[in-house]
Design a protein around this motif. Sequence first.
Motif, PDB file in Angstrom:
ATOM      1  N   ARG A 197       6.550  -4.433  -2.295  1.00  0.00           N
ATOM      2  CA  ARG A 197       6.353  -3.267  -3.147  1.00  0.00           C
ATOM      3  C   ARG A 197       4.858  -2.943  -3.310  1.00  0.00           C
ATOM      4  O   ARG A 197       4.506  -1.810  -3.622  1.00  0.00           O
ATOM      5  CB  ARG A 197       7.000  -3.526  -4.521  1.00  0.00           C
ATOM      6  N   SER A 198       3.998  -3.920  -3.052  1.00  0.00           N
ATOM      7  CA  SER A 198       2.561  -3.668  -3.206  1.00  0.00           C
ATOM      8  C   SER A 198       1.944  -3.065  -1.953  1.00  0.00           C
ATOM      9  O   SER A 198       1.270  -2.048  -2.013  1.00  0.00           O
ATOM     10  CB  SER A 198       1.821  -4.965  -3.533  1.00  0.00           C
ATOM     11  N   CYS A 199       2.183  -3.689  -0.784  1.00  0.00           N
ATOM     12  CA  CYS A 199       1.469  -3.246   0.425  1.00  0.00           C
ATOM     13  C   CYS A 199       2.394  -2.617   1.455  1.00  0.00           C
ATOM     14  O   CYS A 199       1.926  -2.176   2.504  1.00  0.00           O
ATOM     15  CB  CYS A 199       0.684  -4.394   1.044  1.00  0.00           C
ATOM     16  N   ARG A 200       3.694  -2.596   1.179  1.00  0.00           N
ATOM     17  CA  ARG A 200       4.681  -1.955   2.056  1.00  0.00           C
ATOM     18  C   ARG A 200       4.915  -2.683   3.378  1.00  0.00           C
ATOM     19  O   ARG A 200       5.603  -2.169   4.262  1.00  0.00           O
ATOM     20  CB  ARG A 200       4.321  -0.491   2.321  1.00  0.00           C
ATOM     21  N   SER A 201       4.348  -3.868   3.531  1.00  0.00           N
ATOM     22  CA  SER A 201       4.607  -4.622   4.762  1.00  0.00           C
ATOM     23  C   SER A 201       6.074  -5.024   4.840  1.00  0.00           C
ATOM     24  O   SER A 201       6.730  -5.236   3.825  1.00  0.00           O
ATOM     25  CB  SER A 201       3.755  -5.892   4.790  1.00  0.00           C
TER      26      SER A 201
END
Lengths: 88, 201
Positions: A54-58
């Motif tokens: 949810r933070s970096c979309r990886s």
Amino acid sequence: MNALDGNAIAGSLLDVFGAEMTTATGVCGSCGTSAPVAEFEVYLRAPGAVARCRSCRSVLMVLVTIRGLTCVDLRGLAALGLAPTSGG
Amino acid sequence: MTPISRGFRGRRDASADPSRVPPGQYVTGDFPVLSAGPTPHTQLADWSFAIQGEVDEPRTWTWDEFRALPSENLTTDIHCVTKWSKLDTVWTGASVDTLLDGVDTSAEYVTAWSDGGYTTNLPLEDLTGGRAWVAFAYDDEPLDPEHGGPARLLVPHLYFWKSAKWVRGLELKLEDEPGFWETYGYHNYGDPWREQRYWGD
């Protein structure tokens, strides 16, 4: 399109791991963010299901069901840990 | 907004020529949105398209340069591995032949790559000979970001996961390398008429 959360893959993960996984904690291999599986960002409308940080979309997890067999790839997770269970 | 025409389209598709529908597919009048991640919204000023890898000289186009290339209108049927097919879709794009014009390469394979990290692999020969485009318009309108705009690969003779949304370049390769879904068991080639959905099909 709107993403779902990790509860959307709870059933598939239960089938594969034999345990309730939405409360397990995953650590993103890209940015190090630690979050419960339930908080992953999940895209279901694709050939398979993709869970992202949810933070970096990886990409953290990819679930593909082929000929009735579900495979889970944890490619983007540095760690995945079940919360300790209490009692015996 | 146009429920009447949508309904009409549905009835027409229900009686679609079965010879145009590959095995295991059903015809839809809608245009389902499938995605493995968030929709990128790359500004046109920041957009470029690249041909790179096993080439004499890498090439890039800005959006304006890309749009100045000769483009083609085409009407074609598309087939998604999730079993929907959509007939008579109308696209505008530059053919990959145009993009590869004058490129000297010994490569036989291509990895198409996109904003957001998606990749898919194809034989180079499937992208040439007037069979593949980088499409920027659908139904005479700029391609909606949900459908891969500003530009997507369009390879209608293969399952639609090969038609990478938000495409930004083609990497020409000597060796074949599976792309995103191909790595997870989807067929390396993906011919809908041979129902090549998964490895081993």
